[in-house]
Scaffold this motif. Structure first.
Motif, short mmCIF file in Angstrom:
data_model
loop_
_atom_site.label_atom_id
_atom_site.label_comp_id
_atom_site.label_asym_id
_atom_site.label_seq_id
_atom_site.Cartn_x
_atom_site.Cartn_y
_atom_site.Cartn_z
N VAL A 9 0.87 -1.17 0.00
CA VAL A 9 0.00 0.00 0.00
C VAL A 9 0.91 1.23 0.00
N ILE A 10 0.72 2.09 -1.00
CA ILE A 10 1.56 3.28 -1.13
C ILE A 10 0.90 4.43 -0.38
N VAL A 11 1.63 4.95 0.59
CA VAL A 11 1.15 6.01 1.47
C VAL A 11 1.56 7.35 0.88
N ASP A 12 0.62 8.28 0.84
CA ASP A 12 0.86 9.58 0.21
C ASP A 12 1.63 10.50 1.16
N GLY A 13 1.07 11.64 1.54
CA GLY A 13 1.79 12.64 2.32
C GLY A 13 1.42 12.65 3.78
N SER B 185 6.29 15.22 2.35
CA SER B 185 5.43 16.37 2.15
C SER B 185 6.09 17.64 2.67
N ALA B 186 5.71 18.76 2.06
CA ALA B 186 6.15 20.06 2.55
C ALA B 186 5.35 20.51 3.77
N GLU B 187 4.29 19.77 4.11
CA GLU B 187 3.47 20.12 5.27
C GLU B 187 4.24 19.87 6.56
N ARG B 188 4.24 20.87 7.43
CA ARG B 188 4.91 20.73 8.72
C ARG B 188 4.31 19.56 9.48
N LEU C 299 5.73 18.53 -2.53
CA LEU C 299 4.28 18.41 -2.67
C LEU C 299 3.58 18.58 -1.33
N ARG C 300 2.38 19.15 -1.34
CA ARG C 300 1.53 19.17 -0.15
C ARG C 300 0.05 19.26 -0.54
#
Length: 361
Positions: free
Chosen positions: A272-276, A303-306, A325-326
Motif C-alpha cells: 500500500v503506497i502512502v501519500d503525504g 510532504s512540505a506540510e509541517r 508536494l503538499r
C-alpha cells in the motif's frame, strides 16, 4: 469504474462496534536474506540500483512465496468532513469537499491527471462527507456519518463509529485486491483534515503539538492563529492516548478509512503506497493498532506540510520522493507507482549474472 456488489452495499450494513486488530502476518526476516541474495545475483553490480533494490526486497517479502506484481494499481480516495472547520481551521468551507469529490468523479482533478498518466484506476469513497451525494459511477458509498463533530468542543465521533470507519476502509481494500489490484495507493479529501491529523500525530507519534501544526491548504497569520487555538482547545479537552480513543476524539473519518485500507492491504499481502502528511498519519494509526502492518507500507514522498517529518520518523520511514508536494489527493502516491512497478520487475524480469555469463539468455 466498476464497483463490487459488496462495495455498492457497504452503506446498508452496520458493522460491529467491537474492534480488534486483524491477524496480519509479519514479514519474515529469513525471506529478506534470501531475496537480498537474489538481487545481488542479478546482472548488475551489487547495490547499483540503490533504494530500488531495497524496495524490490520489500515487495518480494510482501508477496512471498509468490512473485511481486504491479500491473494493476488502484488509488483509493477517501473523503470526509471535519466539524473543526467551524473553528476557522481552514480558509475553505466544507462545501469544497463536495466540490472536489465531484471533480474527481468528473476525472478533472490533479489526482485524475496523474492516475491517467500512469494507468491507475481511481475509486472515490464517501466515508463521511457532510452532504448527501448523488449516485454517480465511481463513487463508493461507505458513509459512517455526515462529517465529524467539532473536536474542539466534543468527541469527533463515537468509538463505535471509529471502529466502523476502520472496518469499512479495510473491506474496501480487500474488495479491490480480490478484484485484481496488485498495488493500492492512498489519497484523501476533507477540508480541515490537516488539523485533525496534527492532533493524531501529536498523540500517536507522540510529538509536540506545535510541531505538528502546518498551513494545510494555505493560511495567513490570522488563520494560523485560529487554527492553533482550535487545535490546542481540542487537545486540552481530552487526554486520550490509546489509538482508537485518539481517533474517536479527534477524527477524521477519511483518516480512519485509510488506516483500515492499510490493514486490508496487509491482510491480503499487498503493498500500500502512502501519500503525504494525512495519509502517513493514517498509516501511523494503522501501525499503532497493528504493528505488523508497517512492513506493507511504501512511503511515496516527503510532504512540505509541517509535521510530516515527525510522522515519518515515528514510522521509521524513508519516502521515495521529495518534490515539495503538499496537495494530498494521493498525488504523491500516484507518482511513486512507477517506481514500485519497476522494483517488482527487477525481481521477476532481470536475468541473473550467472545466466548471462553462461549464455543461458
Amino acid at each position: 469504474m466498476r464497483q463490487t456488489d459488496g462495495q455498492r452495499n457497504l452503506h446498508l450494513t452496520s458493522l460491529s462496534p467491537i474492534w480488534r486488530p486483524p491477524a496480519v502476518a509479519p514479514l519474515d526476516p529469513a525471506t529478506e536474506v534470501i531475496l537480498r541474495a537474489v538481487i545481488d545475483g542479478k546482472a548488475k553490480p551489487p547495490g547499483s540500483l540503490g533504494r530500488i533494490e531495497e524496495l524490490a526486497i520489500q515487495l518480494g517479502m510482501i508477496r512471498h512465496p509468490g512473485e511481486p506484481r504491479g500491473e494493476k494499481a488502484v488509488l483509493l480516495v477517501f473523503a470526509g468532513d471535519h466539524g473543526l472547520v467551524a473553528e476557522g481551521v481552514s480558509q475553505y468551507p466544507s462545501d469544497v469537499t463536495v466540490a472536489m469529490v465531484m471533480t474527481y468523479l468528473a476525472g478533472r482533478a490533479s489526482a485524475n491527471a496523474f492516475a491517467k498518466a500512469n494507468g491507475i484506476d481511481v475509486r472515490v469513497i464517501d466515508i463521511g462527507v457532510a452532504s448527501e451525494l448523488p449516485v454517480r459511477p465511481g463513487l463508493i458509498d461507505a458513509k459512517v456519518r455526515m462529517g465529524t463533530a467539532n473536536a474542539a468542543r466534543e468527541p469527533a465521533m463515537t468509538p463505535e463509529q471509529a471502529a466502523d470507519a476502520l472496518n469499512r476502509g479495510m473491506r474496501i481494500a480487500i474488495g479491490e485486491i480480490k478484484a485484481g489490484a496488485d498495488i493500492l495507493a492512498l489519497g484523501e479529501m476533507g477540508i480541515g483534515n490537516t488539523a485533525s491529523s496534527a492532533l493524531l500525530a501529536h498523540r500517536l507519534a507522540p510529538a509536540s503539538l506545535g510541531d505538528c501544526i502546518g498551513i494545510g491548504a494555505g493560511q495567513d497569520d490570522a488563520g494560523m492563529n485560529r487554527k492553533r487555538a482550535a487545535i490546542e482547545m481540542a487537545a486540552g479537552r481530552s487526554d486520550a492516548s490509546a489509538p482508537l480513543d485518539v481517533l474517536a476524539e479527534f477524527g477524521g473519518l477519511e483518516i480512519a478509512g485509510m488506516a483500515g485500507a492499510v490493514l486490508g492491504a496487509a491482510l491480503q499481502r499487498r503493498p500500500v503506497i502512502v501519500d503525504g502528511f494525512i495519509s502517513s498519519v493514517a498509516a501511523l494509526l494503522a501501525t499503532r493498532l497493528c504493528p505488523e502492518a508497517r512492513g506493507y507500507c511504501v512511503f511515496a514522498h516527503r510532504s512540505a506540510e509541517r509535521g510530516h517529518d515527525l510522522v515519518l520518523k515515528a514510522l521509521d520511514a524513508k519516502p521515495l520522493l521529495d518534490l515539495g508536494l503538499r496537495l494530498g489527493e494521493g498525488t504523491g502516491a500516484l507518482l511513486a507507482v512507477p517506481l514500485v512497478r519497476a522494483a517488482a520487475r527487477l525481481l521477476t524480469d532481470v536475468a541473473s549474472l550467472d545466466d548471462v555469463l553462461a549464455g543461458r539468455i
